[in-house]
Design a protein around this motif. Structure first.
Motif, PDB file in Angstrom:
ATOM      1  N   UNK A 165     -27.685  -4.337 -12.111  1.00  0.00           N
ATOM      2  CA  UNK A 165     -27.315  -2.924 -12.230  1.00  0.00           C
ATOM      3  C   UNK A 165     -28.563  -2.068 -12.415  1.00  0.00           C
ATOM      4  N   UNK A 166     -29.480  -2.556 -13.236  1.00  0.00           N
ATOM      5  CA  UNK A 166     -30.737  -1.828 -13.443  1.00  0.00           C
ATOM      6  C   UNK A 166     -31.534  -1.730 -12.145  1.00  0.00           C
ATOM      7  N   UNK A 173     -17.537  -7.810 -16.324  1.00  0.00           N
ATOM      8  CA  UNK A 173     -18.061  -7.260 -17.570  1.00  0.00           C
ATOM      9  C   UNK A 173     -17.357  -7.834 -18.790  1.00  0.00           C
ATOM     10  N   UNK A 174     -16.106  -8.277 -18.602  1.00  0.00           N
ATOM     11  CA  UNK A 174     -15.328  -8.802 -19.726  1.00  0.00           C
ATOM     12  C   UNK A 174     -15.759 -10.209 -20.130  1.00  0.00           C
ATOM     13  N   UNK A 175     -16.574 -10.867 -19.322  1.00  0.00           N
ATOM     14  CA  UNK A 175     -17.052 -12.208 -19.676  1.00  0.00           C
ATOM     15  C   UNK A 175     -17.877 -12.131 -20.967  1.00  0.00           C
ATOM     16  N   UNK A 176     -17.498 -12.844 -22.019  1.00  0.00           N
ATOM     17  CA  UNK A 176     -18.233 -12.755 -23.294  1.00  0.00           C
ATOM     18  C   UNK A 176     -19.704 -13.130 -23.124  1.00  0.00           C
ATOM     19  N   UNK A 198     -20.704  -8.994  -6.184  1.00  0.00           N
ATOM     20  CA  UNK A 198     -19.413  -9.447  -6.695  1.00  0.00           C
ATOM     21  C   UNK A 198     -19.504 -10.768  -7.442  1.00  0.00           C
ATOM     22  N   UNK A 199     -20.470 -11.609  -7.054  1.00  0.00           N
ATOM     23  CA  UNK A 199     -20.527 -12.956  -7.643  1.00  0.00           C
ATOM     24  C   UNK A 199     -21.946 -13.334  -8.053  1.00  0.00           C
ATOM     25  N   UNK A 249     -24.244 -16.084 -21.152  1.00  0.00           N
ATOM     26  CA  UNK A 249     -25.447 -15.239 -21.232  1.00  0.00           C
ATOM     27  C   UNK A 249     -26.138 -15.036 -19.887  1.00  0.00           C
ATOM     28  N   UNK A 250     -26.156 -16.067 -19.047  1.00  0.00           N
ATOM     29  CA  UNK A 250     -26.827 -15.950 -17.747  1.00  0.00           C
ATOM     30  C   UNK A 250     -26.090 -14.960 -16.848  1.00  0.00           C
ATOM     31  N   UNK A 251     -24.770 -15.041 -16.855  1.00  0.00           N
ATOM     32  CA  UNK A 251     -23.965 -14.103 -16.072  1.00  0.00           C
ATOM     33  C   UNK A 251     -24.144 -12.687 -16.591  1.00  0.00           C
ATOM     34  N   UNK A 252     -24.093 -12.522 -17.903  1.00  0.00           N
ATOM     35  CA  UNK A 252     -24.259 -11.206 -18.524  1.00  0.00           C
ATOM     36  C   UNK A 252     -25.613 -10.604 -18.163  1.00  0.00           C
ATOM     37  N   UNK A 253     -26.663 -11.392 -18.266  1.00  0.00           N
ATOM     38  CA  UNK A 253     -28.003 -10.906 -17.948  1.00  0.00           C
ATOM     39  C   UNK A 253     -28.113 -10.522 -16.470  1.00  0.00           C
ATOM     40  N   UNK A 254     -27.469 -11.301 -15.602  1.00  0.00           N
ATOM     41  CA  UNK A 254     -27.497 -10.989 -14.165  1.00  0.00           C
ATOM     42  C   UNK A 254     -26.812  -9.657 -13.906  1.00  0.00           C
TER      43      UNK A 254
END
Length: 279
Positions: free
Chosen positions: A88-89, A70-73, A61-62, A78-83
């Protein structure tokens, strides 16, 4: 009986004593270190060998205190997106290896609007999220599902929103309390959503609520009409009781919820048995 636990051994041991037929792991950031992933894999093998092969891995969750939205640009976070994508992978790798499931939230709620405000409008933000869900659905195939929230993005309880979701033919996780809250405590709207999405739902979070806040109550303690809900559940789907626990090492409230629903089911069945047949 579907139960939920973290990857803590005491929690898992407590759940296993009830011989659950469905087990959901609630993962967190620490589970995705090299050592954490080894522990998670061991835990999957443990549950599979002692209880059930019906295992769901709930995406964390965090990340560093921020919701994994997912809506975070991606350019701003970028660090959040990559995490989000790496975890998920990681979960999907386990899902394919052990023939189990991965659950990802389409959205949350508490910080969603903060991220939405970074887009020109809500429509643009929604398109971004659905584009990512499409990508993840392609990755996960029959091993991934997406859960509803109470945010303006990816929720159940509105027919237009649900139709947009159904167009993508996603495998869905249905949290009853999230939908009930989004419907402002309306059992009629909850009923409609359960019926409308039934064929796409592969997993349920059975949770009660007063319909106002994210209270995650034991079944029977809120205002959801469970007698109405039971016949509308997809019988092919799995389910767990996602209830707030007084003690994370004791599934007491989850088990009480199961007993409540089991007794209600018996009562409904008995009532149907004694009803006079139409002549």
């Amino acid at each position: 009986m579907g139960l939920k636990a973290g990857t803590d051994a005491k929690q898992i041991r407590n759940r296993l004593k009830y011989s659950p037929t469905v087990f959901e792991f609630f993962t967190n950031e620490d589970d995705f270190t090299p050592e954490g992933l080894k522990r998670l894999e061991y835990d999957i093998q443990w549950v599979k060998s002692e209880a059930t092969a019906k295992i769901i891995l709930h995406h964390p969750m965090r990340f560093k205190g921020e919701f994994t939205e997912l809506v975070a640009p991606s350019k701003k976070f970028p660090e959040l997106h990559n995490f989000i994508y790496q975890t998920t992978e990681d979960l999907l790798q386990f899902a394919f290896d052990y023939d189990i499931q991965t659950l990802v939230h389409g959205s949350y709620a508490r910080r969603t609007q903060f991220f939405i405000d970074m887009y020109p409008n809500l429509s643009t933000a929604r398109k971004e999220v659905f584009a990512q869900l499409d990508e993840l659905a392609e990755w996960g195939q029959e091993h991934i599902m997406f859960e509803n929230s109470i945010s303006p993005i990816f929720y159940y309880g509105n027919e237009d929103e649900e139709n947009d979701i159904l167009k993508h033919n996603y495998r869905l996780a249905f949290d009853t309390s999230h939908c009930f809250i989004k419907c402002q405590g309306s059992n009629e709207l909850l009923k409609r959503a359960l019926k409308h999405l039934k064929s796409n739902v592969v997993h349920y979070h059975l949770v009660d609520s007063m319909g106002k806040t994210h209270d995650s109550l034991t079944l029977g303690q809120g205002k959801i009409d469970w007698k109405m809900v039971l016949p509308l559940l997809n019988p092919a789907a799995t389910s767990i009781y996602e209830i707030n626990l007084a003690n994370q090492e004791d599934a007491k409230e989850q088990v009480e919820s199961h007993y409540f629903l089991t007794e209600l089911y018996k009562k409904i069945s008995d009532d149907l048995t004694i009803m006079p047949k139409n002549r």
